[in-house]
Scaffold this active site. Structure first.
Site, PDB file in Angstrom:
ATOM      1  N   ILE A   2      72.676  38.827  49.617  1.00 44.03           N
ATOM      2  CA  ILE A   2      72.622  40.397  49.502  1.00 44.03           C
ATOM      3  C   ILE A   2      72.859  40.184  47.961  1.00 44.03           C
ATOM      4  O   ILE A   2      72.835  39.727  46.822  1.00 44.03           O
ATOM      5  CB  ILE A   2      74.945  40.229  49.386  1.00 44.03           C
ATOM      6  CG1 ILE A   2      75.073  39.952  50.668  1.00 44.03           C
ATOM      7  CG2 ILE A   2      75.632  40.867  49.013  1.00 44.03           C
ATOM      8  CD1 ILE A   2      76.390  39.824  51.309  1.00 44.03           C
TER       9      ILE A   2
ATOM     10  N   HIS B 160      74.688  41.915  44.934  1.00 44.57           N
ATOM     11  CA  HIS B 160      76.752  42.132  44.877  1.00 44.57           C
ATOM     12  C   HIS B 160      76.341  43.680  44.025  1.00 44.57           C
ATOM     13  O   HIS B 160      75.691  43.962  43.626  1.00 44.57           O
ATOM     14  CB  HIS B 160      76.782  41.146  44.309  1.00 44.57           C
ATOM     15  CG  HIS B 160      76.882  39.880  44.950  1.00 44.57           C
ATOM     16  ND1 HIS B 160      77.781  39.976  46.507  1.00 44.57           N
ATOM     17  CD2 HIS B 160      75.981  38.390  45.402  1.00 44.57           C
ATOM     18  CE1 HIS B 160      77.874  38.763  47.006  1.00 44.57           C
ATOM     19  NE2 HIS B 160      76.931  38.100  46.442  1.00 44.57           N
TER      20      HIS B 160
ATOM     21  N   VAL C  33      57.698  18.032  38.672  1.00 49.10           N
ATOM     22  CA  VAL C  33      58.450  17.413  37.284  1.00 49.10           C
ATOM     23  C   VAL C  33      58.866  16.175  36.620  1.00 49.10           C
ATOM     24  O   VAL C  33      59.549  16.263  37.677  1.00 49.10           O
ATOM     25  CB  VAL C  33      58.230  18.823  36.539  1.00 49.10           C
ATOM     26  CG1 VAL C  33      59.197  18.701  35.105  1.00 49.10           C
ATOM     27  CG2 VAL C  33      57.557  19.925  36.382  1.00 49.10           C
TER      28      VAL C  33
ATOM     29  N   LYS D  32      83.405  34.157  47.654  1.00 44.72           N
ATOM     30  CA  LYS D  32      84.020  35.504  48.260  1.00 44.72           C
ATOM     31  C   LYS D  32      83.602  35.251  49.224  1.00 44.72           C
ATOM     32  O   LYS D  32      84.559  36.506  50.177  1.00 44.72           O
ATOM     33  CB  LYS D  32      82.695  36.186  47.845  1.00 44.72           C
ATOM     34  CG  LYS D  32      82.116  35.944  46.357  1.00 44.72           C
ATOM     35  CD  LYS D  32      81.123  37.079  45.845  1.00 44.72           C
ATOM     36  CE  LYS D  32      79.783  36.330  45.612  1.00 44.72           C
ATOM     37  NZ  LYS D  32      79.685  35.485  44.329  1.00 44.72           N
TER      38      LYS D  32
ATOM     39  N   ARG E  74      74.663  26.142  46.854  1.00 49.61           N
ATOM     40  CA  ARG E  74      74.634  26.818  46.031  1.00 49.61           C
ATOM     41  C   ARG E  74      74.347  26.065  45.196  1.00 49.61           C
ATOM     42  O   ARG E  74      75.868  24.658  44.770  1.00 49.61           O
ATOM     43  CB  ARG E  74      76.325  28.109  45.894  1.00 49.61           C
ATOM     44  CG  ARG E  74      76.308  28.205  46.997  1.00 49.61           C
ATOM     45  CD  ARG E  74      78.017  28.706  47.238  1.00 49.61           C
ATOM     46  NE  ARG E  74      77.984  29.725  48.287  1.00 49.61           N
ATOM     47  CZ  ARG E  74      79.111  29.091  49.580  1.00 49.61           C
ATOM     48  NH1 ARG E  74      78.628  27.659  49.658  1.00 49.61           N
ATOM     49  NH2 ARG E  74      79.577  29.715  49.860  1.00 49.61           N
TER      50      ARG E  74
ATOM     51  N   ILE F 221      72.195  29.015  37.786  1.00 47.77           N
ATOM     52  CA  ILE F 221      72.224  29.996  39.030  1.00 47.77           C
ATOM     53  C   ILE F 221      72.936  29.469  40.059  1.00 47.77           C
ATOM     54  O   ILE F 221      71.828  30.219  41.509  1.00 47.77           O
ATOM     55  CB  ILE F 221      70.978  30.805  39.048  1.00 47.77           C
ATOM     56  CG1 ILE F 221      70.105  30.080  37.176  1.00 47.77           C
ATOM     57  CG2 ILE F 221      70.615  31.862  39.166  1.00 47.77           C
ATOM     58  CD1 ILE F 221      71.125  30.857  36.401  1.00 47.77           C
TER      59      ILE F 221
ATOM     60  N   CYS G  86      54.651  31.558  70.277  1.00 53.16           N
ATOM     61  CA  CYS G  86      53.803  31.681  69.696  1.00 53.16           C
ATOM     62  C   CYS G  86      53.835  30.641  68.606  1.00 53.16           C
ATOM     63  O   CYS G  86      52.624  30.587  67.586  1.00 53.16           O
ATOM     64  CB  CYS G  86      54.141  32.971  68.489  1.00 53.16           C
ATOM     65  SG  CYS G  86      55.769  32.656  67.338  1.00 53.16           S
TER      66      CYS G  86
HETATM   67  C1  LIG Z   1      75.212  29.869  50.525  1.00 55.34           C
HETATM   68  C2  LIG Z   1      74.437  30.331  49.676  1.00 55.34           C
HETATM   69  C3  LIG Z   1      74.516  32.140  49.341  1.00 55.34           C
HETATM   70  C4  LIG Z   1      74.098  32.598  48.647  1.00 55.34           C
HETATM   71  N1  LIG Z   1      74.516  33.886  48.005  1.00 55.34           N
HETATM   72  C5  LIG Z   1      74.074  35.429  47.773  1.00 55.34           C
HETATM   73  C6  LIG Z   1      74.275  36.104  47.584  1.00 55.34           C
HETATM   74  O1  LIG Z   1      74.373  36.894  48.393  1.00 55.34           O
HETATM   75  N2  LIG Z   1      73.479  37.116  46.942  1.00 55.34           N
HETATM   76  C7  LIG Z   1      73.323  36.209  45.312  1.00 55.34           C
HETATM   77  O2  LIG Z   1      73.460  37.015  44.764  1.00 55.34           O
HETATM   78  N3  LIG Z   1      73.068  35.533  45.345  1.00 55.34           N
HETATM   79  C8  LIG Z   1      73.598  34.432  46.486  1.00 55.34           C
HETATM   80  N4  LIG Z   1      73.918  32.828  46.351  1.00 55.34           N
HETATM   81  C9  LIG Z   1      72.863  32.716  45.198  1.00 55.34           C
HETATM   82  C10 LIG Z   1      71.920  32.862  45.309  1.00 55.34           C
HETATM   83  O3  LIG Z   1      70.822  31.921  46.031  1.00 55.34           O
HETATM   84  C11 LIG Z   1      71.211  31.714  43.904  1.00 55.34           C
HETATM   85  O4  LIG Z   1      71.613  31.525  43.037  1.00 55.34           O
HETATM   86  C12 LIG Z   1      69.639  32.103  43.731  1.00 55.34           C
HETATM   87  O5  LIG Z   1      68.501  32.164  44.590  1.00 55.34           O
HETATM   88  C13 LIG Z   1      68.907  30.579  42.800  1.00 55.34           C
HETATM   89  O6  LIG Z   1      67.470  30.057  42.976  1.00 55.34           O
HETATM   90  P1  LIG Z   1      66.821  29.669  41.526  1.00 55.34           P
HETATM   91  O7  LIG Z   1      65.614  29.911  41.420  1.00 55.34           O
HETATM   92  O8  LIG Z   1      67.345  29.681  40.175  1.00 55.34           O
HETATM   93  O9  LIG Z   1      66.489  28.111  42.911  1.00 55.34           O
HETATM   94  P2  LIG Z   1      66.012  28.142  43.342  1.00 55.34           P
HETATM   95  O10 LIG Z   1      65.532  29.082  44.272  1.00 55.34           O
HETATM   96  O11 LIG Z   1      66.517  26.700  44.474  1.00 55.34           O
HETATM   97  O12 LIG Z   1      64.556  27.491  43.038  1.00 55.34           O
HETATM   98  C14 LIG Z   1      64.374  26.575  42.285  1.00 55.34           C
HETATM   99  C15 LIG Z   1      63.184  26.211  42.060  1.00 55.34           C
HETATM  100  O13 LIG Z   1      62.591  24.385  41.692  1.00 55.34           O
HETATM  101  C16 LIG Z   1      61.936  23.816  42.121  1.00 55.34           C
HETATM  102  N5  LIG Z   1      62.131  22.857  41.299  1.00 55.34           N
HETATM  103  C17 LIG Z   1      63.424  21.881  41.079  1.00 55.34           C
HETATM  104  N6  LIG Z   1      63.137  20.481  40.788  1.00 55.34           N
HETATM  105  C18 LIG Z   1      61.819  20.727  40.177  1.00 55.34           C
HETATM  106  C19 LIG Z   1      60.848  19.966  39.722  1.00 55.34           C
HETATM  107  N7  LIG Z   1      61.279  18.567  39.758  1.00 55.34           N
HETATM  108  N8  LIG Z   1      59.560  19.917  39.717  1.00 55.34           N
HETATM  109  C20 LIG Z   1      59.087  21.053  40.346  1.00 55.34           C
HETATM  110  N9  LIG Z   1      60.362  22.067  41.124  1.00 55.34           N
HETATM  111  C21 LIG Z   1      60.899  21.562  41.134  1.00 55.34           C
HETATM  112  C22 LIG Z   1      62.716  23.858  43.663  1.00 55.34           C
HETATM  113  O14 LIG Z   1      61.932  23.212  44.644  1.00 55.34           O
HETATM  114  C23 LIG Z   1      63.193  25.113  44.003  1.00 55.34           C
HETATM  115  O15 LIG Z   1      62.552  26.179  44.772  1.00 55.34           O
HETATM  116  C24 LIG Z   1      73.679  32.572  47.972  1.00 55.34           C
HETATM  117  C25 LIG Z   1      73.371  30.669  47.492  1.00 55.34           C
HETATM  118  C26 LIG Z   1      74.234  29.631  48.346  1.00 55.34           C
HETATM  119  C27 LIG Z   1      73.846  28.674  48.812  1.00 55.34           C
END
Ligand SMILES: Cc1cc2nc3c(=O)[nH]c(=O)nc-3n(C[C@H](O)[C@H](O)[C@H](O)COP(=O)(O)OP(=O)(O)OC[C@H]3O[C@@H](n4cnc5c(N)ncnc54)[C@H](O)[C@@H]3O)c2cc1C
Lengths: 495, 410
Positions: A50, A52, A177, A254, A318, A342, A454
């Site tokens: 979503i 938001h 990393v 939420k 999360r 985040i 598939c």
């Molecule tokens: C159940 C749920 C519902 C949600 N609903 C919403 C919503 O409706 N709307 C909204 O705005 N947000 C929502 N969120 C929040 C949102 O999904 C996250 O805030 C967002 O996806 C975070 O993204 P990111 O890139 O920070 O983290 P990630 O997508 O986790 O990216 C971090 C990356 O770092 C990599 N990494 C970690 N450690 C290392 C390392 N040592 N070396 C190399 N790579 C590494 C991981 O592999 C990963 O790919 C929701 C989250 C959840 C779990």
């Protein structure tokens, strides 16, 4: 001009957005690093998808979230167009089922106004059911937030990463990393299983693992713990709501949402269950969790289908930080920037977070950024056979007959789509062929039959295009190989 | 304009196309694969054709015979042709739109025989939770991987479902040297034909009746599955255990593949999952006929082929008379211990084969049609074995209104 090298750890929605925005500058050389085989496979893969509205983050308690959510929402309206990301702006209703809920809705309305959310108001009676005819008759009223929308979260990460790479960003996948080199208080680069990557600036966008990365430079004032959320997705053709339906929120969540997700399936979830910090890879669905989601969703949407109409259940984690607010700042160690904790609404906020990081580089690190004369803001979406009008489809088939061979029956995905997906996987430097990489790009295997027809064909195509044996093709990266060898391997006693 | 377009080149569709051509109709057979036979080419075990060819054949052999016949008759066949939609222009004219590597085409036809088969139920549908990892396959997918593509999925196997497909896969895995650790069956009795249940004894494979798999755990790949015992009402007893394995095969039943039919508004029977049909195997949309697993899940290919032929005869009547001329249809209703049946409407103008399944196994029973005073004694009935019963024209004629079919103890 000497280029400044930037290493972004984490190719989720946050890291990819930062990479895209930084790819705009002439004097930066950007490296996007992830331990997974593909982009977006962390938190960004499994969430409610979503965009938001920005009304539920209290600006006194969570000022960063409150500020970036609204700004992110506005930016997405532009990004989905530039990058051809699947989206819908259908608005949300935060539903009151009890008289007391209106107090909370009033609070949200007030908070939304402070955060700068436009066009919100409380609706009741006939108007409410006009907006959402299928809503429970128990509903007394709702907060109507028209700017809410939905996107394909993984499609978004892929689109952003493709655009970033087209603008010169280099990806390092399956690259974990393991340490960060710091000399005289300045970062020098990151140690990985694939060797040392030199960098003047390291941006920590590692999602659930951001606390572990921060500790590598001695920053340990926060911890991330996972909060599990589970979902059900139902078969096509089951009527779902037109709007995103939220219950009136509680302090920790939420609430359980009822929505029709971007490809038209009814989706319900998530619940919220706190896990210990060590369980950052516990993505198992549970019967208790799914049950809780079912009961919660039923309150808003009594017309749930029979349970065997489910096509998939899944879990997201999360990343909940100490303190609850996003941690976006330059730390003591020069060149190390945290983009940590985040959690939701991180998907919404990601574009705004990226601009925030640019500000930090400029303001706090004092680096002057030089814009490229030619920066390409556009990215073309992959061909989806199912979305092509007939004449267009015929043109594609004439050009390449593979577009006339349907691989996934449920979602009408053609071999041409799959080949294009593989080309784009190679463009992002994906090393290990996986069915999931094709799935996230084409929607193959996500329909009624969940891939039993598939998947074998996709495996063949992947094997051919990547030049590996079919059984070495993986479902989702190393360790998830489709098979153990050719069909006689056990009789030869080799496996 | 074609007289009949057959959708689906499995045994039902091939038999329908052959028969239609023999009856002098102008036929087109469409299939999405680049080979004919549907699922037969992946069924390399024997057990096909005992009734139809009076010989025991393997799946590929059965398919081969039909293919040869199609060739002899010069039936027009188009492979790599995925039907996108069916449009019902009028009772006498339908348009079938398909995509192929040559482009998207519309063909006009008077009738359609829909023989698009079935799909398998998957792990989510049967409520399995846990990790989403590699090593979970439906039986048909595992069969395709092994027998079409030559891939060995794993070496320690647990199979969900003791129907014929599950049992045949148990043997298939055992023959290739894998260890089949268990077959798990929800019901208190096995689901397959007696001859296939022998497989378990032959290969020393434990069968757990009244058990179900509820959870899968693993990292990249399946590591173990949780099994719980259920009581006679299929409620969980709390008694549970784990089995370690690297592969979980789901063989939990088939569902007719009727999406295109639903889109043209064909009425679906919730009991069979297929369309409601009359004794010409015509659906609620005039001129659209169905055969094979798209109609009702069959356990013998022979019945499937027979239904194809029946549908072709229906198409012939339809083309000649611009519709099925029957004035009065007699409803065939489900009574005691009849879980599903087809066809649903009888004309009384001809003898018909009734295909039916019982809900629970019973010994010493009578299959009764009380309104017409017909009774057949049977030593046993089992849900796994389709009942195929002939009703004669003169018997049907005795009915005043609907006819009920029931299976009662003697
Ligand atoms: C159940 C749920 C519902 C949600 N609903 C919403 C919503 O409706 N709307 C909204 O705005 N947000 C929502 N969120 C929040 C949102 O999904 C996250 O805030 C967002 O996806 C975070 O993204 P990111 O890139 O920070 O983290 P990630 O997508 O986790 O990216 C971090 C990356 O770092 C990599 N990494 C970690 N450690 C290392 C390392 N040592 N070396 C190399 N790579 C590494 C991981 O592999 C990963 O790919 C929701 C989250 C959840 C779990």
């Amino acid at each position: 001009m000497k280029k400044l090298r930037i290493a972004i750890i984490g190719a989720g929605i946050t890291g990819a957005s930062i990479a895209r925005v930084l790819s705009r500058y002439e004097n930066l050389e950007v490296h996007l690093i992830d331990k997974n085989p593909d982009v977006g496979w962390g938190v960004s893969k499994a969430n409610t998808a979503i965009i938001h509205g920005g009304y539920d983050d209290d600006p006194d308690k969570y000022p960063v979230r409150a500020r970036l959510c609204v700004r992110g929402n506005r930016l997405w309206h532009q990004w989905v167009k530039e990058l051809e990301i699947p989206h819908v702006w259908n608005g949300a209703l935060v539903v009151a089922l009890k008289e007391e809920d209106f107090d909370e809705l009033e609070k949200l309305l007030e908070r939304g106004r402070r955060n700068g959310v436009p066009e919100m108001r409380i609706v009741e009676g006939e108007e409410l059911f006009r907006l959402e005819p299928g809503l429970t008759k128990e509903a007394l009223g709702a907060l109507w937030v028209p700017i809410v929308g939905q996107i394909g979260p993984i499609s978004a990460v892929i689109a952003i990463a493709e655009n970033a790479v087209a603008n010169g960003v280099k990806t390092h996948l399956e690259t974990e990393v393991t340490g960060i080199r710091v000399e005289r208080g300045e970062v020098k680069g990151v140690e990985t299983n694939e060797g040392f990557i030199k960098a003047d600036i390291v941006i920590n966008a590692a999602g659930l693992y951001a606390d572990e990365i921060a500790r590598m430079v001695g920053v340990d004032y926060f911890e991330i713990h996972p909060r599990k959320g589970e979902y059900w997705i139902f078969d096509e053709g089951i009527p779902g709501p037109r709007r995103v339906l939220f219950p009136t929120p509680t302090p920790i969540s939420k609430g359980i949402v009822v929505t029709t997700e971007i490809s038209g399936h009814l989706m319900i979830g998530p619940n919220a269950q706190d896990l210990p910090a060590e369980e950052k890879d516990n993505l198992a669905t549970t019967r208790e969790g799914l049950e809780e989601v079912w009961e919660g969703a039923k309150k808003l949407w009594p017309n749930l289908p029979p349970r065997d109409k489910v096509i998939r259940t899944f879990t997201g984690l999360r990343p909940e930080p100490t303190g609850g607010d996003f941690i976006i700042k330059a730390e003591e160690v020069w060149g190390f920037i945290n983009v940590a904790g985040i959690r939701s609404p991180g998907l919404t906020s990601a574009p705004a977070i990226a601009y925030e990081v640019v500000e930090i580089i400029r303001r706090d690190l004092g680096i002057e950024l030089v814009e490229k004369k030619k920066w390409n803001p556009y990215r073309r979406d992959i061909t989806h056979f199912f979305a092509l009008p007939r004449e267009k489809a015929n043109e594609f088939i004439k050009r390449n007959p593979a577009y006339g061979r349907i691989v996934c029956r449920c979602n009408k995905v053609s071999e041409g789509d799959v080949l294009e997906a593989i080309e784009r996987m190679k463009f992002l430097a994906i090393k290990t062929p996986s069915v999931d990489s094709v799935k996230f790009r084409t929607k193959a295997t996500t329909g009624t039959c969940q891939g039993s027809f598939c998947r074998p064909r996709i495996i063949q195509i992947l094997a051919r295009e990547y030049g590996v044996e079919p059984w070495q093709v993986t479902l989702k990266g190393k360790g998830s190989e489709i098979g153990i060898g050719d069909v006689k391997v056990l009789l030869r006693r080799e496996a | 304009m074609y007289d009949v377009v057959v959708i689906g080149g499995g045994p039902a569709g091939m038999a329908a196309a052959i028969k239609a051509k023999e009856l002098g109709l102008n036929v087109l057979l469409l299939d999405e694969n680049d080979y004919l036979g549907g699922i037969l080419p992946q069924c390399i075990h024997p057990g096909f054709g005992i009734h139809y060819f009076r010989e025991e054949l393997t799946g590929p052999e059965f398919a081969h015979r039909l293919k040869e016949r199609l060739k002899e008759l010069r039936v027009k066949v188009k492979g790599n042709a995925r039907v996108l939609s069916i449009e019902n222009y009028s009772d006498l004219e339908k348009v079938v739109t398909f995509v192929s590597p040559e482009g998207i085409f519309d063909v006009r036809t008077k009738t359609i025989i829909y023989a698009a088969g079935a799909r398998e139920r998957h792990a989510f549908e049967i409520g399995i939770v846990g990790d989403r990892v590699a090593g979970i396959y439906t039986a048909g997918e595992a069969q395709t991987l092994m027998d079409i593509y030559g891939i060995m999925p794993g070496k320690e196997i647990v199979i969900v479902g003791s129907g014929d497909v599950g049992l045949i896969m148990a043997r298939r895995f055992a023959l290739e040297g894998a260890r089949v650790k268990a077959v798990i069956e929800l019901m208190p009795y096995p689901g397959g034909l007696a001859r296939n249940i022998m497989i378990l004894r032959d290969f020393n494979i434990p069968l757990y009746l009244s058990h179900k798999v509820v959870e899968v755990r693993g990292r990249g790949r399946v590591k173990r599955v949780k099994v719980v015992k259920v009581d006679e009402n299929l409620r969980e007893t709390g008694e549970e255990f784990w089995i370690s394995c690297d592969t979980l095969i789901i063989s939990a039943g088939l569902i007719p593949n009727v999406k295109l039919l639903k889109e043209v508004g064909v009425e679906i029977d919730p009991a069979t999952g297929g369309p409601v049909v009359n004794d010409r195997l015509e659906t609620s949309v005039p001129g659209i006929f169905v055969a094979g697993n798209a109609l009702v899940i069959n356990d013998l290919v022979d019945y499937v082929a027979e239904q194809g032929e029946l549908a072709a005869e229906g198409a012939k009547e339809f083309v000649e008379n611009e519709g099925i001329g029957t004035k009065r249809w007699i409803r065939l209703k489900r009574g005691q211990n009849v879980r599903l049946l087809a066809p649903h409407y009888l004309s009384g103008e001809r003898d018909v084969w009734i295909y039916a399944r019982v809900s629970k196994p019973m010994e010493n029973v009578a299959v009764e049609f009380p309104e017409i005073g017909k009774r057949i004694r049977l030593p046993v009935v089992k849900p796994a074995e389709m009942l195929r019963i002939r009703l004669r024209k003169k018997e049907i004629a005795r009915a005043k209104g609907a006819i009920t079919m029931e299976v009662v103890p003697l």
